[in-house]
Design a protein around this motif. Structure first.
Motif, PDB file in Angstrom:
ATOM      1  N   THR A 158       3.289  13.878  -8.523  1.00 58.76           N
ATOM      2  CA  THR A 158       2.345  13.312  -9.490  1.00 58.76           C
ATOM      3  C   THR A 158       1.231  12.607  -8.708  1.00 58.76           C
ATOM      4  O   THR A 158       1.434  12.195  -7.567  1.00 58.76           O
ATOM      5  CB  THR A 158       3.030  12.303 -10.426  1.00 58.76           C
ATOM      6  OG1 THR A 158       3.591  11.234  -9.650  1.00 58.76           O
ATOM      7  CG2 THR A 158       4.124  12.962 -11.244  1.00 58.76           C
ATOM      8  N   PRO A 159       0.029  12.438  -9.295  1.00 56.83           N
ATOM      9  CA  PRO A 159      -1.044  11.724  -8.609  1.00 56.83           C
ATOM     10  C   PRO A 159      -0.585  10.336  -8.174  1.00 56.83           C
ATOM     11  O   PRO A 159       0.066   9.615  -8.932  1.00 56.83           O
ATOM     12  CB  PRO A 159      -2.150  11.650  -9.665  1.00 56.83           C
ATOM     13  CG  PRO A 159      -1.892  12.816 -10.551  1.00 56.83           C
ATOM     14  CD  PRO A 159      -0.394  12.951 -10.618  1.00 56.83           C
ATOM     15  N   THR A 160      -0.939   9.958  -6.953  1.00 58.80           N
ATOM     16  CA  THR A 160      -0.428   8.737  -6.337  1.00 58.80           C
ATOM     17  C   THR A 160      -1.572   7.974  -5.689  1.00 58.80           C
ATOM     18  O   THR A 160      -2.519   8.577  -5.173  1.00 58.80           O
ATOM     19  CB  THR A 160       0.645   9.085  -5.289  1.00 58.80           C
ATOM     20  OG1 THR A 160       1.642   9.899  -5.904  1.00 58.80           O
ATOM     21  CG2 THR A 160       1.305   7.843  -4.734  1.00 58.80           C
ATOM     22  N   VAL A 161      -1.488   6.647  -5.699  1.00 56.83           N
ATOM     23  CA  VAL A 161      -2.519   5.808  -5.096  1.00 56.83           C
ATOM     24  C   VAL A 161      -1.878   4.729  -4.240  1.00 56.83           C
ATOM     25  O   VAL A 161      -0.697   4.412  -4.378  1.00 56.83           O
ATOM     26  CB  VAL A 161      -3.416   5.136  -6.163  1.00 56.83           C
ATOM     27  CG1 VAL A 161      -4.181   6.164  -6.972  1.00 56.83           C
ATOM     28  CG2 VAL A 161      -2.590   4.228  -7.077  1.00 56.83           C
ATOM     29  N   VAL A 162      -2.686   4.146  -3.365  1.00 58.99           N
ATOM     30  CA  VAL A 162      -2.333   2.917  -2.663  1.00 58.99           C
ATOM     31  C   VAL A 162      -3.105   1.797  -3.347  1.00 58.99           C
ATOM     32  O   VAL A 162      -4.330   1.869  -3.479  1.00 58.99           O
ATOM     33  CB  VAL A 162      -2.687   2.993  -1.171  1.00 58.99           C
ATOM     34  CG1 VAL A 162      -2.478   1.629  -0.499  1.00 58.99           C
ATOM     35  CG2 VAL A 162      -1.850   4.056  -0.479  1.00 58.99           C
ATOM     36  N   LEU A 163      -2.375   0.797  -3.812  1.00 55.76           N
ATOM     37  CA  LEU A 163      -2.965  -0.279  -4.598  1.00 55.76           C
ATOM     38  C   LEU A 163      -2.792  -1.608  -3.872  1.00 55.76           C
ATOM     39  O   LEU A 163      -1.705  -1.920  -3.382  1.00 55.76           O
ATOM     40  CB  LEU A 163      -2.271  -0.340  -5.967  1.00 55.76           C
ATOM     41  CG  LEU A 163      -2.552  -1.557  -6.868  1.00 55.76           C
ATOM     42  CD1 LEU A 163      -3.998  -1.560  -7.325  1.00 55.76           C
ATOM     43  CD2 LEU A 163      -1.609  -1.550  -8.073  1.00 55.76           C
ATOM     44  N   PHE A 164      -3.871  -2.399  -3.811  1.00 56.18           N
ATOM     45  CA  PHE A 164      -3.775  -3.766  -3.299  1.00 56.18           C
ATOM     46  C   PHE A 164      -4.038  -4.703  -4.460  1.00 56.18           C
ATOM     47  O   PHE A 164      -5.073  -4.616  -5.135  1.00 56.18           O
ATOM     48  CB  PHE A 164      -4.792  -4.017  -2.186  1.00 56.18           C
ATOM     49  CG  PHE A 164      -4.690  -5.396  -1.577  1.00 56.18           C
ATOM     50  CD1 PHE A 164      -3.464  -5.897  -1.141  1.00 56.18           C
ATOM     51  CD2 PHE A 164      -5.816  -6.198  -1.432  1.00 56.18           C
ATOM     52  CE1 PHE A 164      -3.363  -7.166  -0.573  1.00 56.18           C
ATOM     53  CE2 PHE A 164      -5.727  -7.457  -0.851  1.00 56.18           C
ATOM     54  CZ  PHE A 164      -4.502  -7.946  -0.425  1.00 56.18           C
ATOM     55  N   GLU A 165      -3.099  -5.618  -4.691  1.00 54.60           N
ATOM     56  CA  GLU A 165      -3.122  -6.447  -5.883  1.00 54.60           C
ATOM     57  C   GLU A 165      -2.811  -7.896  -5.550  1.00 54.60           C
ATOM     58  O   GLU A 165      -1.878  -8.190  -4.806  1.00 54.60           O
ATOM     59  CB  GLU A 165      -2.086  -5.893  -6.865  1.00 54.60           C
ATOM     60  CG  GLU A 165      -1.841  -6.711  -8.104  1.00 54.60           C
ATOM     61  CD  GLU A 165      -0.709  -6.127  -8.931  1.00 54.60           C
ATOM     62  OE1 GLU A 165      -0.968  -5.168  -9.692  1.00 54.60           O
ATOM     63  OE2 GLU A 165       0.443  -6.597  -8.790  1.00 54.60           O
ATOM     64  N   HIS A 166      -3.590  -8.798  -6.112  1.00 61.99           N
ATOM     65  CA  HIS A 166      -3.267 -10.219  -6.053  1.00 61.99           C
ATOM     66  C   HIS A 166      -2.635 -10.593  -7.382  1.00 61.99           C
ATOM     67  O   HIS A 166      -3.056 -10.113  -8.437  1.00 61.99           O
ATOM     68  CB  HIS A 166      -4.517 -11.070  -5.831  1.00 61.99           C
ATOM     69  CG  HIS A 166      -4.240 -12.543  -5.814  1.00 61.99           C
ATOM     70  ND1 HIS A 166      -4.266 -13.327  -6.950  1.00 61.99           N
ATOM     71  CD2 HIS A 166      -3.902 -13.384  -4.796  1.00 61.99           C
ATOM     72  CE1 HIS A 166      -3.978 -14.573  -6.630  1.00 61.99           C
ATOM     73  NE2 HIS A 166      -3.747 -14.632  -5.344  1.00 61.99           N
ATOM     74  N   SER A 167      -1.602 -11.431  -7.350  1.00 61.80           N
ATOM     75  CA  SER A 167      -0.956 -11.805  -8.601  1.00 61.80           C
ATOM     76  C   SER A 167      -0.562 -13.280  -8.596  1.00 61.80           C
ATOM     77  O   SER A 167      -0.140 -13.830  -7.578  1.00 61.80           O
ATOM     78  CB  SER A 167       0.281 -10.936  -8.857  1.00 61.80           C
ATOM     79  OG  SER A 167       1.251 -11.123  -7.840  1.00 61.80           O
TER      80      SER A 167
END
Length: 259
Positions: A158-167
């Motif tokens: 399936t389509p895949t991404v690298v995500l950078f997230e602040h939480s």
């Protein structure tokens, strides 16, 4: 709890209608492979830093370009049909706790084993599992800011991404805390991350849920406080060599033939 012959996959707590999923997937397909600029304007993050307005509370993460990193001398790691490259001075080691491993003490015989990625100083900066997606405790809500999303150009199912997230985690049982993490995520799920608990996992093959995400040791390795990372600090992290190397590691993830 993982065992040798039972797949411990639990899926996100909130599931949206299939029609909505298809709509998000179609939208991401239109922008896949292209660098998309954030919306004009910026908002303060409370620390004097200016954050792209599109990043704060955005329903769909904007795509950015992969960093230029020389990986020609990097090592390779593969297990149970998933592989990635990592800097030669880093290490990939099995976690000491490998519940359900058969035979005991041999994590390469168990697809649900977890692996730690250690930097050159021996700090645990990421955790990987080839086929084990485990839910969190579900007692928190989150204020999330998506700072970077990069399409993973690979052979995933399936389509895949690298995500950078602040939480910012708001918890009823303990003090609130701020963190920043890089993760490999299914593209549709990444676009749907909101205030509710949700796993970050990807599918190298149909029916397989793998995980690769940085730990609290990652900000520490870059010189920041592990569980008190401000949004401004998260933005500063993106300018470090360690951050670019971790992005390159995640972008190298691929499905590989099993022995």
């Amino acid at each position: 709890m993982p065992v040798a012959n039972e797949r411990p996959v639990r899926f996100p707590m909130r599931r949206k209608p299939l029609v909505a999923w298809l709509g998000v997937a179609a939208a991401m397909a239109l922008v896949a492979g292209c660098a998309v600029s954030p919306a004009p304007g910026a908002v303060p993050d409370g620390t004097g830093q200016q954050v792209p307005a599109a990043a704060v509370g955005s329903p769909t993460p904007f795509l950015t370009q992969a960093p230029q990193v020389d990986t020609s001398d990097w090592k390779s790691f593969e297990t149970f049909g998933v592989g990635f490259k990592y800097p030669a001075e880093w290490k990939v080691v099995a976690k000491k706790e490998c519940q359900g491993c058969e035979p005991a003490g041999d994590p390469r015989k168990n697809p649900y084993a977890k692996w730690n990625v250690l930097d050159a100083d021996g700090i645990e900066i990421a955790e990987f599992s080839a086929d084990s997606a485990e839910d969190n405790d579900g007692d928190a809500t989150y204020v999330r800011t998506r700072l970077e999303t990069i399409e993973l150009d690979s052979n995933m199912s399936t389509p895949t991404v690298v995500l950078f997230e602040h939480s910012l985690a708001n918890t009823p049982t303990r003090d609130n805390y701020r963190t920043a993490a890089l993760m490999v995520d299914d593209a549709v799920l990444a676009a749907e991350r909101d205030e509710f608990p949700q796993l970050a996992y990807f599918r190298p093959r149909k029916g397989v849920a793998a995980m690769l995400e940085t730990t609290n040791g990652f900000p520490k390795s870059l010189g920041f406080t592990a569980q008190d990372v401000s949004l401004g600090d998260a933005i500063k992290m993106m300018d470090t060599t360690g951050y670019r190397n971790m992005v390159a590691l995640m972008l190298s993830v691929k499905a590989v033939p099993q022995e």
